[in-house]
Design an enzyme around this catalytic site. Structure first.
Site, short mmCIF file in Angstrom:
data_model
loop_
_atom_site.label_atom_id
_atom_site.label_comp_id
_atom_site.label_asym_id
_atom_site.label_seq_id
_atom_site.Cartn_x
_atom_site.Cartn_y
_atom_site.Cartn_z
N ILE A 103 -14.62 -7.68 -2.96
CA ILE A 103 -13.69 -8.64 -2.34
C ILE A 103 -14.37 -9.52 -1.32
CG2 ILE A 103 -11.48 -7.51 -2.71
CD1 ILE A 103 -11.81 -6.15 -0.02
N GLY A 104 -15.53 -9.14 -0.87
CA GLY A 104 -16.21 -9.97 0.11
C GLY A 104 -17.67 -9.61 0.17
N GLN A 105 -18.46 -10.61 0.41
CA GLN A 105 -19.89 -10.33 0.53
C GLN A 105 -20.42 -11.12 1.71
OE1 GLN A 105 -22.20 -10.85 -2.97
NE2 GLN A 105 -24.12 -10.44 -1.93
N GLY A 106 -20.81 -10.41 2.72
CA GLY A 106 -21.39 -11.08 3.88
C GLY A 106 -22.90 -11.02 3.76
N TYR A 155 -24.62 -9.07 5.37
CA TYR A 155 -25.06 -7.72 5.68
C TYR A 155 -24.48 -6.66 4.78
CZ TYR A 155 -25.59 -10.55 9.86
OH TYR A 155 -25.88 -11.55 10.71
N LYS A 202 -21.58 -5.60 1.34
CA LYS A 202 -20.62 -5.95 0.30
C LYS A 202 -19.35 -5.17 0.59
CE LYS A 202 -23.79 -7.21 -3.30
NZ LYS A 202 -24.07 -7.29 -4.72
N ASP A 229 -20.01 -12.16 16.83
CA ASP A 229 -19.99 -12.85 15.53
C ASP A 229 -18.59 -13.41 15.28
OD1 ASP A 229 -21.08 -13.81 13.24
OD2 ASP A 229 -21.18 -11.91 12.19
N1 LIG Z 1 -10.53 -4.68 5.49
C1 LIG Z 1 -10.74 -5.71 4.68
N2 LIG Z 1 -9.80 -6.10 3.81
C2 LIG Z 1 -9.99 -7.14 3.00
N3 LIG Z 1 -11.12 -7.88 2.97
C3 LIG Z 1 -12.10 -7.55 3.81
C4 LIG Z 1 -11.97 -6.45 4.71
N4 LIG Z 1 -13.10 -6.35 5.43
C5 LIG Z 1 -13.90 -7.34 5.00
N5 LIG Z 1 -13.32 -8.07 4.04
C6 LIG Z 1 -13.88 -9.23 3.34
O1 LIG Z 1 -15.29 -9.08 3.27
C7 LIG Z 1 -15.94 -10.12 3.98
C8 LIG Z 1 -17.22 -9.60 4.59
O2 LIG Z 1 -16.91 -8.55 5.49
P1 LIG Z 1 -17.73 -8.36 6.83
O3 LIG Z 1 -17.60 -9.59 7.66
O4 LIG Z 1 -17.32 -7.10 7.47
O5 LIG Z 1 -19.17 -8.22 6.21
P2 LIG Z 1 -20.54 -8.74 6.82
O6 LIG Z 1 -21.58 -8.54 5.82
O7 LIG Z 1 -20.75 -8.11 8.13
O8 LIG Z 1 -20.19 -10.27 6.93
P3 LIG Z 1 -20.92 -11.42 7.75
O9 LIG Z 1 -22.10 -11.81 6.98
O10 LIG Z 1 -19.86 -12.47 7.78
O11 LIG Z 1 -21.23 -10.90 9.10
C9 LIG Z 1 -14.90 -10.61 4.98
O12 LIG Z 1 -15.13 -11.92 5.41
C10 LIG Z 1 -13.62 -10.49 4.16
O13 LIG Z 1 -13.48 -11.57 3.29
#
Ligand SMILES: Nc1ncnc2c1ncn2[C@@H]1O[C@H](COP(=O)(O)OP(=O)(O)OP(=O)(O)O)[C@@H](O)[C@H]1O
Length: 855
Positions: free
Chosen positions: A560-563, A565, A567, A680
């Protein structure tokens, strides 16, 4: 000690096995972290003291073993191996074979023979002589036995028994009993084979008896075990080298189930995973996250090792080193101590030492030789919110099953590249954002002609080369795509080039994301109760598959999301609850710690804040921290992020903007009041948790019952509780979200969030990222195109100006003032029918997001 405290000779009964002795040194004082990790102690820590009649373990608690042994006050007598085995059986809805409840492999009764007694005597003599030879250990060192060296020298069992684990014991026949060879185990593994083993078996009745006595209490159990001269201990022997389990005819079981097996010297660690067993030397891995500075004046040669995506955004600059000043005086003692330690670590030529650019050649040589740190970057290092130190190198791309750049290039030589660059605007958004998998799904970009092949890019331009690499790390896009975009003039290079000089953390400055610093801060508090640490490698995770972690099975549904750092997957847990599983490489216990701290500090002495904590702060339900990655299980939010909201709602009504911005400001005010910098703040780190109730009225703005946004992604947070008044230099790392202080190289701390908030405001009201303009304090602004008809325009600009032009860390703006500005505007201009229309629109967007996420 035992003799001292039990002078009547009961010591021998009480301390029948070495693990019993280790229990004595268990450090379980309130407020202190549990150090000892022997199986029993570990169980004691994790097992809740159950005062209710119901068994407390897990939703489908069928295993009698749990209610009998674990769910009783005091909780003694079951080993972690048995517990794991029971949990494993439980996943199939089965109970544990009663014959195996004790040690796991107990078989037919063994009559104690004379030679067994001799063997035991010999064993005891050996222990006694070993003890005599070794210098006495202080209780303190025993209590700290869970430190790194000690951990490395252990072997951890697989989470489930290996397939061999269920085979019958080798020696269980009656006839065999008479011819039992006698072997004594010793820590000296080389000579172990020449020694004799004493086998001591239990029959069913003995086992049953033992179970009863164990349930009845430790003291009794021990007494009875003494009288029957059999030991029910399945716990592992450590320093004395003797494992009394050998007496139970469980040598092979020990090897398979034991949490700790010592082999050879302390440098060797045998790691047992589910299928493989490998021996590797202790790794001291350091990843100080050094990037290549794109400045051509740095004289970097082109044949330097090529970097691919990964690493962190800190550059050591030789000019900065020359004109180095140790930064600001540190007032707090702990800070100066930490700082000194960190500096010592660096100066002490440890593996963490960031090389100066003056020694660049050496630096590369060195790291290539040692195969860690910077050298790793040449293989495509890890992008992480947590600077990775002390973890084994994991290539995130290969970990997730992606191809390495080398592989890709090889393929490109054969097949023409086929990737498609989306149209300018969408692509530029891609360039700016890291976490928008979900948003990207919703947008179908028309295909554009393929960009020039990466090979044709003038590789001689080190500036561009490095720049593209930096972008690759930041934005999680393939370096090739970025390079092509730069050549095609589609990437925003100017801003980044301007900012180059701020990408510095100078020697002597505190790196707020330093892993050592984080570990020290974490060590000052108890570990979060919901954090489960494992020494094994993390299981891999894939959509549409089940994944078992820590005995819990998750059905992974979709990504559902990939940042940059991690997935994030949508998953269903055993209770059929939909959850979000954040899979982060390398593992990040910091995020668990900071969420836990944030919540605790927020609600401390303030009952009324519980609601706010629940609604607004990410709550980690369970965290499984493995050696290679961590899995954070969070509540799943179907309505998406503020970024997705902004994308769907181009020109929002001011009511809704004011409502959301005020909530964000109120949350950040509390975050800062808890001495935490989120680090962040951006629209994709605010999840929308629920729709707005159409019945909420004017007073909804400042109510504690109306929060609809929650801050997630705490991986870059900074805990200022113990770093009081500390300032930092260098960039936070998210493109377009670096504050003017970071860009100027001025000291900062909380400004990071003020700027993040200002930049997020721009996105929420305009659906576009604002560009930072100006070059000095007083002149900074965000070029964001807020429509003139947006009544909130001036208020927003006013706050942006304030938050971007902060003179110093001593003149931080007051969140309350900004909140009051919004509240005043709301009060004066509120219009009920517009508000209701705005609510309807907002809820529509939420529904749309939920539908998209379901697909
Ligand atoms: N609890 C959740 N419910 C639904 N979607 C989520 C949830 N947590 C994260 N996501 C999705 O996943 C994405 C990435 O999550 P998160 O920001 O925690 O990861 P990250 O790798 O640290 O991201 P970033 O590179 O932005 O710092 C979020 O922007 C969101 O779209």
């Amino acid at each position: 000690m035992a003799d001292e405290y039990f002078p009547d000779g009961r010591a021998a009964a009480l301390f029948a096995s070495p693990d019993d002795t280790l229990d004595v040194f268990r450090d379980n004082a309130p407020g202190r972290r549990m150090k000892r990790r022997s199986s029993v102690c570990h169980l004691q820590q994790v097992a809740p003291v159950n005062t209710a009649k119901e068994a407390a373990f897990g939703p489908r608690t069928k295993t009698k073993l749990r209610s009998e042994f674990i769910d009783v006050p005091g909780t003694f007598g079951v080993s972690i191996e048995e517990f794991r085995y029971a949990k494993w059986k439980d996943t199939f809805g089965e109970d544990v074979d009663p014959h195996r409840r004790d040690s796991g492999i107990v078989q037919a009764k063994h009559q104690v023979a004379a030679n067994d007694r001799c063997a035991r005597e010999e064993v005891e003599n050996r222990i006694a002589s070993n003890l005599k030879r070794r210098p006495p250990l202080s209780p303190l060192s025993e209590a700290n036995a869970d430190d790194e060296d000690e951990k490395r020298s252990r072997i951890y069992s697989p989470l489930v028994p290996t397939k061999d684990a269920t085979r019958p014991a080798l020696r269980n026949s009656k006839t065999f009993q008479d011819n039992i060879p006698t072997i004594t185990l010793s820590s000296d593994t080389k000579s172990a084979s020449s020694k004799e083993i004493s086998y001591n078996q239990l029959d069913d009745s003995d086992t049953e008896e033992k179970l009863k006595t164990m349930a009845a209490g430790r003291e009794k159990a021990r007494t009875s075990s003494l009288s029957s001269s059999t030991s029910s201990s399945t716990r592992t022997a450590k320093s004395g080298g003797l494992d009394l389990m050998a007496e139970n005819n469980c040598l092979e079981a020990h090897a398979m189930f034991s949490e700790t097996v010592h082999i050879g010297g302390p440098e060797k660690t045998m790691v047992i995973s589910d299928e493989t067993m490998s021996i590797k030397p202790t790794e001291v891995s350091s990843n100080f996250s050094v990037l290549c500075d794109p400045d051509p004046t740095m004289n970097l040669t082109h044949d330097r090792p090529k970097k691919t995506s990964g690493g962190l955004n800190m550059v050591f600059d030789e000019l900065a080193l020359v004109e180095e000043s140790i930064g600001e005086a540190v007032e707090v003692k702990t800070v100066s101590k930490i700082k000194k330690d960190l500096e010592d670590t660096r100066l002490g030529k440890s593996l963490r030492t960031p090389p100066t650019l003056g020694d660049e050649d050496d630096m590369f040589d060195d790291e290539l030789i040692h195969g860690h740190g910077f050298g790793k970057i040449t293989h495509g290092s890890i992008v992480t919110s947590t600077p990775a130190a002390g973890v084994a190198f994991v290539d995130i791309e290969s970990y997730f099953g992606n191809k390495s750049e080398a592989d890709r290039e090889e393929e490109e030589n054969v097949v023409q590249p086929k990737f498609v660059v989306p149209t300018g605007s969408t692509f530029n958004k891609l360039m700016r954002r890291k976490s928008q998998a979900a948003a990207a799904q919703a947008q179908v970009a028309p295909p554009a002609p393929p960009p020039p092949a990466p090979k044709q890019v003038p590789a001689a331009n080190s500036s561009i080369d490095c720049l593209s690499d930096n972008l690759g790390r930041r934005l999680s896009l393939g370096a090739d795509e970025i390079r092509a975009a730069i050549v095609a003039g589609e990437a925003e290079t100017t801003g980044i080039l301007n900012r180059r000089r701020s990408e510095i953390i100078r020697k002597g400055d505190i790196n707020p994301w330093d892993e050592t610093l984080r570990r020290r801060l974490m060590a000052t508090v108890r570990a979060p109760i919901n954090m489960h640490e494992f020494q094994e490698r993390a299981p891999k995770i894939q959509a549409n598959r089940d994944c078992e972690v820590g005995g819990e099975v998750f059905h992974i549904q979709t990504l559902i999301g990939q940042g940059g750092y991690a997935k994030v997957y949508k998953a269903v847990n055993e209770e059929k609850k939909v959850v979000a599983v954040k899979y982060e490489v390398p593992s990040c216990s910091w995020e668990v710690y900071i969420c836990d701290q944030m919540r605790n500090r927020l609600i401390k002495d303030r009952e009324d804040r519980v609601k706010m904590a629940d609604w607004c702060i990410m709550k980690v339900m369970d965290a499984y921290v493995f050696s290679t990655a961590s899995l954070l299980v969070n509540e799943y939010h179907e309505y998406g992020t503020l970024l997705e909201y902004a994308n769907s709602m181009k020109d929002p009504n001011w009511h809704i903007s004011c409502f959301l911005l005020t909530q964000m400001a109120r949350i950040l005010k509390e975050v800062h009041a808890c001495n935490i910098i989120h680090g962040d703040i951006k629209p994709d780190n605010f999840m929308i948790t629920r729709k707005i109730d159409p019945n909420w009225d004017k007073d909804a703005l400042m109510s504690n019952d109306t929060f609809v946004v929650k801050i997630i992604d705490w991986g870059r947070a900074i805990d200022m509780m113990q770093l009081k008044d500390q300032t930092f230099k260098g960039r936070a790392g998210t493109e377009d979200f670096d504050s003017p202080e970071m860009i100027d190289g001025r000291p900062w701390n909380y400004q990071a969030d003020y700027f993040g908030f200002a930049a997020t405001m721009a996105v929420v009201v305009t659906a576009k990222y604002g560009k930072l303009t100006g070059s000095k304090v007083g002149e900074y602004s965000l070029s964001c195109d807020i429509k003139r008809r947006n009544a909130l325009r001036n208020t927003i600009f006013d706050i942006i100006k304030k938050f971007l032009n902060i003179e110093s860390v001593n003149t931080l703006p007051d969140w309350s003032e900004a909140i009051q500005q919004f509240a005043d505007f709301w009060e004066t201009n509120f219009d009920g029918s517009s508000w209701r229309q705005a609510i309807a629109k907002f809820n529509e967007v939420c529904d749309l997001a939920a539908t998209n996420h379901k697909q």
